[in-house]
Design an enzyme around this catalytic site. Sequence first.
Site, PDB file in Angstrom:
ATOM      1  CE1 TYR A 160      11.053  -8.378  -3.137  1.00 41.55           C
ATOM      2  CE2 TYR A 160      12.702  -6.783  -3.397  1.00 41.55           C
ATOM      3  CZ  TYR A 160      11.403  -7.017  -3.490  1.00 41.55           C
ATOM      4  OH  TYR A 160      10.588  -6.236  -3.865  1.00 41.55           O
ATOM      5  CE  LYS A 164       9.133  -8.755  -5.920  1.00 40.05           C
ATOM      6  NZ  LYS A 164       7.656  -8.688  -5.852  1.00 40.05           N
TER       7      LYS A 164
HETATM    8  N1  LIG Z   1       7.147  -1.021  -0.382  1.00 38.77           N
HETATM    9  C1  LIG Z   1       7.990  -1.008  -1.307  1.00 38.77           C
HETATM   10  O1  LIG Z   1       8.923  -0.111  -1.106  1.00 38.77           O
HETATM   11  C2  LIG Z   1       8.407  -1.876  -2.635  1.00 38.77           C
HETATM   12  C3  LIG Z   1       9.650  -1.510  -3.523  1.00 38.77           C
HETATM   13  C4  LIG Z   1       9.553  -2.345  -4.568  1.00 38.77           C
HETATM   14  C5  LIG Z   1       8.769  -3.386  -4.919  1.00 38.77           C
HETATM   15  N2  LIG Z   1       7.534  -3.583  -3.846  1.00 38.77           N
HETATM   16  C6  LIG Z   1       6.513  -4.689  -4.332  1.00 38.77           C
HETATM   17  O2  LIG Z   1       5.176  -4.370  -4.109  1.00 38.77           O
HETATM   18  C7  LIG Z   1       4.537  -5.254  -3.561  1.00 38.77           C
HETATM   19  C8  LIG Z   1       3.948  -4.964  -2.364  1.00 38.77           C
HETATM   20  O3  LIG Z   1       4.867  -4.578  -1.594  1.00 38.77           O
HETATM   21  P1  LIG Z   1       4.489  -4.142   0.167  1.00 38.77           P
HETATM   22  O4  LIG Z   1       5.487  -3.210   0.734  1.00 38.77           O
HETATM   23  O5  LIG Z   1       3.135  -3.761   0.254  1.00 38.77           O
HETATM   24  O6  LIG Z   1       4.573  -5.490   0.993  1.00 38.77           O
HETATM   25  P2  LIG Z   1       3.985  -6.974   0.843  1.00 38.77           P
HETATM   26  O7  LIG Z   1       4.263  -7.641   2.027  1.00 38.77           O
HETATM   27  O8  LIG Z   1       4.571  -7.576  -0.378  1.00 38.77           O
HETATM   28  O9  LIG Z   1       2.431  -6.677   0.532  1.00 38.77           O
HETATM   29  C9  LIG Z   1       1.593  -6.614   1.732  1.00 38.77           C
HETATM   30  C10 LIG Z   1       0.339  -7.321   1.448  1.00 38.77           C
HETATM   31  O10 LIG Z   1       0.676  -8.713   0.995  1.00 38.77           O
HETATM   32  C11 LIG Z   1       0.150  -9.565   2.036  1.00 38.77           C
HETATM   33  N3  LIG Z   1       0.950 -10.731   2.042  1.00 38.77           N
HETATM   34  C12 LIG Z   1       2.350 -10.594   2.563  1.00 38.77           C
HETATM   35  N4  LIG Z   1       2.887 -12.061   2.450  1.00 38.77           N
HETATM   36  C13 LIG Z   1       1.890 -12.964   2.137  1.00 38.77           C
HETATM   37  C14 LIG Z   1       1.684 -14.280   2.189  1.00 38.77           C
HETATM   38  N5  LIG Z   1       2.605 -14.938   2.507  1.00 38.77           N
HETATM   39  N6  LIG Z   1       0.606 -14.760   1.902  1.00 38.77           N
HETATM   40  C15 LIG Z   1      -0.621 -13.865   1.809  1.00 38.77           C
HETATM   41  N7  LIG Z   1      -0.498 -12.697   1.857  1.00 38.77           N
HETATM   42  C16 LIG Z   1       0.491 -12.021   2.054  1.00 38.77           C
HETATM   43  C17 LIG Z   1      -0.026  -8.643   3.370  1.00 38.77           C
HETATM   44  O11 LIG Z   1      -1.008  -9.224   4.379  1.00 38.77           O
HETATM   45  P3  LIG Z   1      -0.623 -10.134   5.478  1.00 38.77           P
HETATM   46  O12 LIG Z   1       0.388  -9.694   6.307  1.00 38.77           O
HETATM   47  O13 LIG Z   1      -2.250 -10.122   6.234  1.00 38.77           O
HETATM   48  O14 LIG Z   1      -0.561 -11.512   4.666  1.00 38.77           O
HETATM   49  C18 LIG Z   1      -0.274  -7.421   2.679  1.00 38.77           C
HETATM   50  O15 LIG Z   1      -1.745  -7.413   2.493  1.00 38.77           O
HETATM   51  C19 LIG Z   1       5.343  -6.468  -3.353  1.00 38.77           C
HETATM   52  O16 LIG Z   1       5.297  -7.475  -4.294  1.00 38.77           O
HETATM   53  C20 LIG Z   1       6.906  -5.920  -3.315  1.00 38.77           C
HETATM   54  O17 LIG Z   1       7.835  -6.715  -3.710  1.00 38.77           O
HETATM   55  C21 LIG Z   1       7.395  -2.865  -2.850  1.00 38.77           C
END
Ligand SMILES: NC(=O)c1ccc[n+]([C@@H]2O[C@H](COP(=O)([O-])OP(=O)(O)OC[C@H]3O[C@@H](n4cnc5c(N)ncnc54)[C@H](OP(=O)(O)O)[C@@H]3O)[C@@H](O)[C@H]2O)c1
Length: 270
Positions: A160, A164
């Site tokens: 991961y 990134k």
């Molecule tokens: N949350 C945190 O604490 C955190 C911390 C640091 C960085 N980030 C970054 O912020 C961003 C958003 O994170 P998040 O926590 O919301 O989780 P995420 O899983 O990256 O994002 C969720 C969204 O992405 C979709 N998704 C995930 N995998 C997919 C795939 N293979 N194909 C198409 N759509 C996909 C999900 O819908 P479906 O399941 O319906 O596909 C959902 O709409 C990411 O880039 C992550 O690395 C998050």
Amino acid sequence: MDDLEFKRRYGPWALIAGASEGTGASFARQLSAKGLNLILVARREGPLAALAQELRAAHGTQCITATIDLAAEDAAQQLLGAAEGREVGLLILNAGADPNGAMFLDNAVANWDVLVMRNVMTTMRALHAFAAPMRQRGRGGLMVVGSGACYGGLPGINVYAATKAFDLVLSEALWAELEPHGVDVLSYVLGRTDTPAHRELMEARGMAVPAGLADADDVARLGLERLPFGPVCNWGEADDEAVMSASSAAQRRARIRQIAAISAAYTVKG
Ligand SMILES: NC(=O)c1ccc[n+]([C@@H]2O[C@H](COP(=O)([O-])OP(=O)(O)OC[C@H]3O[C@@H](n4cnc5c(N)ncnc54)[C@H](OP(=O)(O)O)[C@@H]3O)[C@@H](O)[C@H]2O)c1
């Protein structure tokens, strides 16, 4: 920037990959309120369709959905297909979290392949595909949602963090390459944020949800504000502050500017 100017620079359509929940849905709500039309992408159609319906009713903007697995070999092609005939002025690559949370050798390599496909291959290909018409038009925005993990490897945050880091470095280069063409590029580096995906992972690991997680709406708001001020925005840090990284956003920007002339001399002009 007011909404009219935002729409002029980054409209009329925005494509959000990973739009159905968390920060992706927050970006969608805020962009729709600014009057942009949206292409919402994720794997599950149900939450996408519900969000699209909500946004059409709330703002009268156009909103279409596409169910695409961003880890598929042809995902970037599918994204282009979903956008066909629409002028995409803003691409937000939001999906990117690590559902594995595992030591490198304790996970099947096929699972790491999936992460690399989505976060590296599809990201790189989508940036290439969507940036080209933006450069031609002389305007547009590209945002790659990143993570503080990009600044170094840690046990359990191995592949991961590496994906990134790739996204950060590529975004910085594109920022410098596309700036003269009026296209803004931002690597938006998040810290721990309250999203369903993050909660699911904590739940699966039996972890309590800590206080002080960033709010997804706040995160989206700052990202859209900082879009013209790339190449990096670190959530929770001022532009000249370095907490997650050894260098601040401002120092990284200055370094790129400083070596741009040398690197340009090695570059074949398109
Ligand atoms: N949350 C945190 O604490 C955190 C911390 C640091 C960085 N980030 C970054 O912020 C961003 C958003 O994170 P998040 O926590 O919301 O989780 P995420 O899983 O990256 O994002 C969720 C969204 O992405 C979709 N998704 C995930 N995998 C997919 C795939 N293979 N194909 C198409 N759509 C996909 C999900 O819908 P479906 O399941 O319906 O596909 C959902 O709409 C990411 O880039 C992550 O690395 C998050």
